[in-house]
Design a protein around this motif. Structure first.
Motif, mmCIF file in Angstrom:
data_model
loop_
_atom_site.group_PDB
_atom_site.id
_atom_site.type_symbol
_atom_site.label_atom_id
_atom_site.label_comp_id
_atom_site.label_asym_id
_atom_site.label_seq_id
_atom_site.Cartn_x
_atom_site.Cartn_y
_atom_site.Cartn_z
ATOM 1 N N UNK A 157 -14.198 0.759 26.569
ATOM 2 C CA UNK A 157 -13.006 0.373 27.292
ATOM 3 C C UNK A 157 -11.805 0.954 26.546
ATOM 4 N N UNK A 158 -10.639 1.038 27.178
ATOM 5 C CA UNK A 158 -9.451 1.549 26.484
ATOM 6 C C UNK A 158 -9.138 0.725 25.234
ATOM 7 N N UNK A 159 -8.610 1.406 24.226
ATOM 8 C CA UNK A 159 -8.285 0.765 22.954
ATOM 9 C C UNK A 159 -6.800 1.000 22.660
ATOM 10 N N UNK A 160 -6.082 -0.083 22.408
ATOM 11 C CA UNK A 160 -4.662 -0.030 22.046
ATOM 12 C C UNK A 160 -4.578 -0.096 20.527
ATOM 13 N N UNK A 161 -4.031 0.951 19.910
ATOM 14 C CA UNK A 161 -3.969 1.056 18.450
ATOM 15 C C UNK A 161 -2.519 1.126 17.974
ATOM 16 N N UNK A 165 -0.643 3.728 20.349
ATOM 17 C CA UNK A 165 -1.387 4.685 21.166
ATOM 18 C C UNK A 165 -2.420 3.937 22.004
ATOM 19 N N UNK A 166 -2.425 4.202 23.294
ATOM 20 C CA UNK A 166 -3.466 3.710 24.179
ATOM 21 C C UNK A 166 -4.498 4.815 24.324
ATOM 22 N N UNK A 167 -5.676 4.606 23.727
ATOM 23 C CA UNK A 167 -6.731 5.616 23.715
ATOM 24 C C UNK A 167 -7.700 5.311 24.851
ATOM 25 N N UNK A 168 -7.948 6.303 25.699
ATOM 26 C CA UNK A 168 -8.726 6.097 26.913
ATOM 27 C C UNK A 168 -10.076 6.794 26.815
ATOM 28 N N UNK A 169 -11.162 6.062 27.022
ATOM 29 C CA UNK A 169 -12.455 6.747 27.170
ATOM 30 C C UNK A 169 -12.452 7.518 28.476
ATOM 31 N N UNK A 170 -13.078 8.675 28.470
ATOM 32 C CA UNK A 170 -13.015 9.526 29.665
ATOM 33 C C UNK A 170 -13.947 9.065 30.773
ATOM 34 N N UNK A 171 -14.815 8.087 30.483
ATOM 35 C CA UNK A 171 -15.822 7.683 31.469
ATOM 36 C C UNK A 171 -15.245 6.814 32.583
ATOM 37 N N UNK A 172 -14.053 6.257 32.390
ATOM 38 C CA UNK A 172 -13.536 5.341 33.398
ATOM 39 C C UNK A 172 -12.021 5.356 33.389
#
Length: 279
Positions: free
Chosen positions: A273-277, A142-149
């Protein structure tokens, strides 16, 4: 290896920025984008008057289906301008307890799921269930994306959080298409165990493996000075200007992390920043 099937799950119109990011990644990877428009029935049988359960359930399901179909129409209109992306959208309904099975089945046949951080402001309450369903029931990264960027695709600089665990190695293997495209990948070892399997050379064997895959890898061994590992990872990611963090997910149980916290939950809550889990 490349991502050829990318999944994103929406349950609220406010998540359309997540869709834009998934479209950008699908275009960069020449992948097909599967969009799941999820209507959720939160009803419970005990809430209805005696004899009214069937009527109450039907009304709740009809309402959830109406929400899913309305969202699907929004998505279809939104995707009309994406001529360079192969995509499909489906409206589905699930009760809260069925989210894991439904999302997990879709994620099982996807190479990557792209989701917004479940703890970000404005996210629906079921977003955490969707993320965990993709990771556990779907066994999907899962690539988890912060909504700020918006994410940098492909990422130029990547931080790999390496703690010698099986979950971390699984995430690294799944992230190889992104790691190979990066200009620099840092294998970050925070306070490595002296008695661990890598002993005096933390990250050395991993750097060798990645180099053979064409990854521009280097190693940073850091002392732990913050109370939480997630704080160290976030701080280091900012220091090196990382566009992506790759890490293993849920090395401890979900229940333990829900009660006591943990690196995965803390990163999902605080990542800049985006996190790849993966696990």
């Amino acid at each position: 290896m490349a991502y050829k099937t990318i999944l994103t799950v929406l349950s609220d119109p406010a998540q359309l920025p997540q869709l834009d990011n998934a479209v950008a990644l699908a275009a960069a990877q020449d992948a097909h984008l599967d969009i799941l428009c999820l209507g959720i029935d939160h009803s419970q049988a005990g809430y209805f008057f005696p004899g009214g359960t069937a009527y109450g359930w039907q009304e709740a399901i009809d309402s959830a289906l109406s929400d899913a179909e309305a969202l699907d129409r929004r998505v279809t209109a939104h995707m009309a301008a994406c001529h360079d992306t192969r995509w499909s959208s489906e409206a589905v309904v699930s009760q809260s307890l069925g989210i894991a099975g439904l999302v997990g089945m879709r994620a099982r046949f996807s190479d990557l799921a792209v989701l917004a951080s479940p703890y970000a402001q404005g996210q629906p309450g079921d977003a955490e269930l969707v993320t965990e369903a993709a990771l556990f029931e779907g066994a999907c990264p899962v690539l988890v994306l912060p909504t700020a960027q918006n994410p940098v695709i492909p990422p130029r600089r990547v931080l790999v959080a390496w703690n010698q665990s099986a979950e971390a190695l699984a995430a690294i293997r799944r992230a190889l298409p992104l790691l190979r495209a990066a200009q620099m990948v840092e294998i970050t070892c925070i306070d490595p165990r002296q008695g661990g399997p890598e002993r005096s050379d933390p990250g050395g064997a991993l750097a060798q493996m990645l180099t053979r895959h064409g990854v521009r890898a280097q190693i940073a061994v850091l002392a732990r000075t913050a109370p939480r590992i997630s704080d160290e990872i976030n701080r280091r990611a900012i220091e090196i200007g990382a566009d992506l963090v790759v890490m293993g997910a849920y090395g401890h149980s979900r229940l333990r992390q829900a009660i006591l916290g943990g690196a995965t939950r803390n990163m999902l809550e605080q990542a800049k920043v985006p996190v790849f889990l993966a696990r």
